[in-house]
Write an enzyme that holds these catalytic residues in place. Structure first.
Site, mmCIF file in Angstrom:
data_model
loop_
_atom_site.group_PDB
_atom_site.id
_atom_site.type_symbol
_atom_site.label_atom_id
_atom_site.label_comp_id
_atom_site.label_asym_id
_atom_site.label_seq_id
_atom_site.Cartn_x
_atom_site.Cartn_y
_atom_site.Cartn_z
ATOM 1 N N TYR A 296 17.618 47.781 29.933
ATOM 2 C CA TYR A 296 17.414 47.393 31.261
ATOM 3 C C TYR A 296 15.888 47.728 31.653
ATOM 4 C CZ TYR A 296 22.428 46.637 31.739
ATOM 5 O OH TYR A 296 23.759 46.196 31.396
ATOM 6 N N HIS B 279 26.822 49.068 23.361
ATOM 7 C CA HIS B 279 26.347 48.084 24.047
ATOM 8 C C HIS B 279 25.887 46.629 22.937
ATOM 9 C CE1 HIS B 279 22.913 46.678 27.304
ATOM 10 N NE2 HIS B 279 23.838 46.052 27.301
#
Length: 342
Positions: free
Chosen positions: A59, A142
């Protein structure tokens, strides 16, 4: 109606607020936020009762972790829960020499996939440094999914099973992580990871929502039977369940197709009939399944945060859910608010 009280994970000593904070926007997704604006969002979420914050190295290429960690330094460590992710390494590189996708004004860190044991250990240590913490509560594998890797997914998934998962298990055994899990975009990959590993939780993005449920039926039942806790993300399906049908409405980050617009329009009509806000229905529906411990919602401005918490406490009559079921706008098998948790 839901509250900001905490719910406990079934298989780990972790508690999360029912409404939690996703931090992709804090990482400058689509538009740049100043450090001050990003902190204002985190402050607003905290003031409304959020005590669980989800972030990731991906992010903003480290920016989200940096900002979240800086803010949480002012809070007692036992008052919040933090999750981050592994699977991508951040490598110093001059800005402009690498692809940063939809992230804006990223730092000089390029992203490289690495699901190896050694890579995950280094990623975790780097995350602790950005977060300014000595541990995290939840560590998630992830994006080892089709959405991210396409035809290379089987190979990447096997690398994660052989490398990343043993590293995560070791970190859990050492106590620097309380719970481990996965955050994927594809249901079949989530089912595979549950069946092949000893994980505690899943972050499921956009696959169990007011708009769509049937693809997740097997997964939800599997997690409930094995006491694997689910955090739901993207419960507005990237926008359309927050905005309703309007020009430019988006579904899974793309322009919504006619069949999606039609179904949302029908749901909205029932909302109008009962005086219910569409976002309130989306939030409270997502939270009602017994396998779900938290609904993780991001926001790009303070008004959105205020709205999300208002919607989470809006009173919705039980007859509303019955009408949605009668009109086959939600599946017969799904629990609804009041039917499971009260």
């Amino acid at each position: 109606m839901i509250t900001t009280r905490k719910r406990k994970f079934h298989r780990a000593e972790v508690s999360v607020s029912e409404i939690s904070t996703g931090t992709v926007q804090v990482g400058n997704l689509f538009r740049a936020l100043s450090n001050e604006n990003a902190e204002e969002l985190l402050i607003e979420a905290w003031n409304h009762g959020s005590r669980y914050f989800d972030t990731a190295p991906f992010y903003g290429h480290g920016l989200s972790e940096h900002r979240v960690g800086h803010y949480l330094q002012s809070k007692p460590r036992d008052e919040f829960t933090i999750s981050t992710k592994v699977g991508r390494s951040l490598i110093p590189a001059p800005v402009g020499t690498f692809n940063h996708g939809d992230w804006v004004n990223v730092p000089g860190m390029k992203v490289e996939f690495d699901y190896s044991y050694e890579g995950v250990m280094k990623q975790f240590e780097s995350s602790l440094q950005r977060l300014l913490m000595d541990r995290v509560d939840i560590l998630l594998l992830h994006d080892a999914d089709h959405y991210t890797h396409g035809k290379d997914q089987p190979e990447m998934f096997e690398r994660a099973i052989k490398g990343a998962i043993p590293a995560m298990l070791k970190l859990r055994d050492e106590g620097v992580v309380q719970a481990i899990g996965a955050g994927f975009n594809n249901i079949d990959c989530l089912i595979d990871i549950v069946n092949r590993t000893d994980i505690d939780c899943l972050l499921v993005a956009g696959r169990y929502t007011l708009l769509e449920q049937d693809s997740a039926q097997e997964l939800m039942a599997l997690c409930e039977s094995r006491q694997i806790s689910i955090v739901l993300g993207s419960i507005f399906n990237s926008g359309i369940l927050a905005t309703g049908v309007k020009p430019g409405a988006r579904y899974h980050y793309e322009a919504a197709k006619p069949e999606v617009l039609s179904k949302v329009s029908k749901i909205s009509s029932v909302c109008q009939e009962f005086g219910v806000s569409l976002p309130a229905a989306a939030i409270q529906f997502a939270s009602a399944h017994p396998a779900v411990t938290s609904v993780c919602i991001g926001a790009s401005n303070i008004e959105q945060i205020e709205g999300n918490y208002k919607y989470s406490t809006e009173v919705i009559p039980l007859e509303f859910w019955s009408e949605l079921r009668r009109k086959r706008l939600i599946s017969d098998w799904v629990p609804t608010p009041g039917s499971m948790r009260g």
